[in-house]
Structures are given as structure tokens and as C-alpha cells.
Motif scaffolding. Structure first.
Motif, short mmCIF file in Angstrom:
data_model
loop_
_atom_site.label_atom_id
_atom_site.label_comp_id
_atom_site.label_asym_id
_atom_site.label_seq_id
_atom_site.Cartn_x
_atom_site.Cartn_y
_atom_site.Cartn_z
N TRP A 55 23.68 -21.65 -53.49
CA TRP A 55 24.07 -23.01 -53.84
C TRP A 55 23.63 -24.01 -52.77
O TRP A 55 23.21 -25.14 -53.09
CB TRP A 55 25.58 -23.10 -54.07
CG TRP A 55 25.95 -22.70 -55.44
CD1 TRP A 55 26.46 -21.51 -55.84
CD2 TRP A 55 25.80 -23.49 -56.63
NE1 TRP A 55 26.66 -21.52 -57.20
CE2 TRP A 55 26.26 -22.72 -57.71
CE3 TRP A 55 25.33 -24.78 -56.87
CZ2 TRP A 55 26.26 -23.20 -59.01
CZ3 TRP A 55 25.34 -25.25 -58.17
CH2 TRP A 55 25.80 -24.46 -59.21
N LEU A 56 23.70 -23.61 -51.51
CA LEU A 56 23.25 -24.50 -50.43
C LEU A 56 21.75 -24.78 -50.54
O LEU A 56 21.30 -25.90 -50.29
CB LEU A 56 23.56 -23.89 -49.07
CG LEU A 56 24.97 -24.06 -48.57
CD1 LEU A 56 25.19 -23.22 -47.32
CD2 LEU A 56 25.24 -25.51 -48.26
N ALA A 57 20.99 -23.76 -50.91
CA ALA A 57 19.54 -23.95 -51.04
C ALA A 57 19.21 -24.94 -52.15
O ALA A 57 18.39 -25.85 -51.97
CB ALA A 57 18.86 -22.61 -51.30
N GLY A 62 17.87 -30.73 -53.36
CA GLY A 62 18.07 -32.02 -54.03
C GLY A 62 18.34 -33.14 -53.04
O GLY A 62 17.84 -34.26 -53.19
N ILE A 63 19.11 -32.85 -52.01
CA ILE A 63 19.39 -33.86 -50.98
C ILE A 63 18.13 -34.18 -50.20
O ILE A 63 17.85 -35.35 -49.90
CB ILE A 63 20.51 -33.36 -50.05
CG1 ILE A 63 21.83 -33.28 -50.82
CG2 ILE A 63 20.66 -34.27 -48.84
CD1 ILE A 63 22.93 -32.58 -50.07
N ALA A 69 12.39 -35.85 -47.75
CA ALA A 69 12.16 -34.91 -46.66
C ALA A 69 11.80 -33.54 -47.16
O ALA A 69 11.60 -32.62 -46.38
CB ALA A 69 13.42 -34.82 -45.79
N HIS A 70 11.68 -33.37 -48.48
CA HIS A 70 11.35 -32.07 -49.06
C HIS A 70 9.84 -31.84 -48.94
O HIS A 70 9.04 -32.75 -49.16
CB HIS A 70 11.78 -32.05 -50.54
CG HIS A 70 11.93 -30.67 -51.07
ND1 HIS A 70 10.86 -29.95 -51.53
CD2 HIS A 70 13.01 -29.87 -51.21
CE1 HIS A 70 11.28 -28.77 -51.95
NE2 HIS A 70 12.59 -28.71 -51.75
#
Length: 72
Positions: A55-57, A62-63, A69-70
Motif C-alpha cells: 500500500w505504501l508503494a 501517487g503522491i 517527483a515520480h
């Protein structure tokens, strides 16, 4: 109108992600301590930490995309 709701959703996602990260770190620390002190660990901490990492990944991606920054 939409920008305020989107901004609130993004802040909520960031807060949820930070909370997941803190809980995951505490679970892994608890597992290491229990394994070192009692020579046994709970299997549910490993599974829960794994699902939290997934879930963090996804939420972190998305953030990162929102802040441009992705990598992708």
C-alpha cells in the motif's frame, strides 16, 4: 471547488501514508525484538508489514506523481 476537495484528499493520503509507515516500522521492530528475546516471532507481523509495504508503494507513487517527483 474541486481544487479544495482534491487538496484535502491529497493531504489525507499523505497522512495515511505516514501513519502506515510508522506502524510498519514499529511492527518490524517488534518482530525483531521478539525474535531476539524470545527466539520466536509472530507470523501476522510479517504478513501485515508486507501488505503495508504494498500500500505504501502504490500510495507513495501517487503522491510522487502529484509532486512531479515520480521517475516514470
Amino acid at each position: 471547488m474541486w481544487s479544495k476537495s482534491i487538496r484535502a484528499l491529497n493531504k489525507g493520503t499523505e497522512s495515511f501514508t505516514m501513519t502506515l509507515l510508522v506502524i510498519m516500522v514499529l511492527l518490524v521492530f517488534f518482530q525483531i525484538v521478539s525474535r531476539a528475546m524470545f527466539s520466536t516471532s509472530f507470523s501476522w507481523t510479517n504478513e501485515l508489514a508486507r501488505y503495508m509495504m504494498v500500500w505504501l508503494a502504490f500510495l507513495g507513487g501517487g503522491i510522487a506523481f502529484q509532486h512531479r517527483a515520480h521517475i516514470g
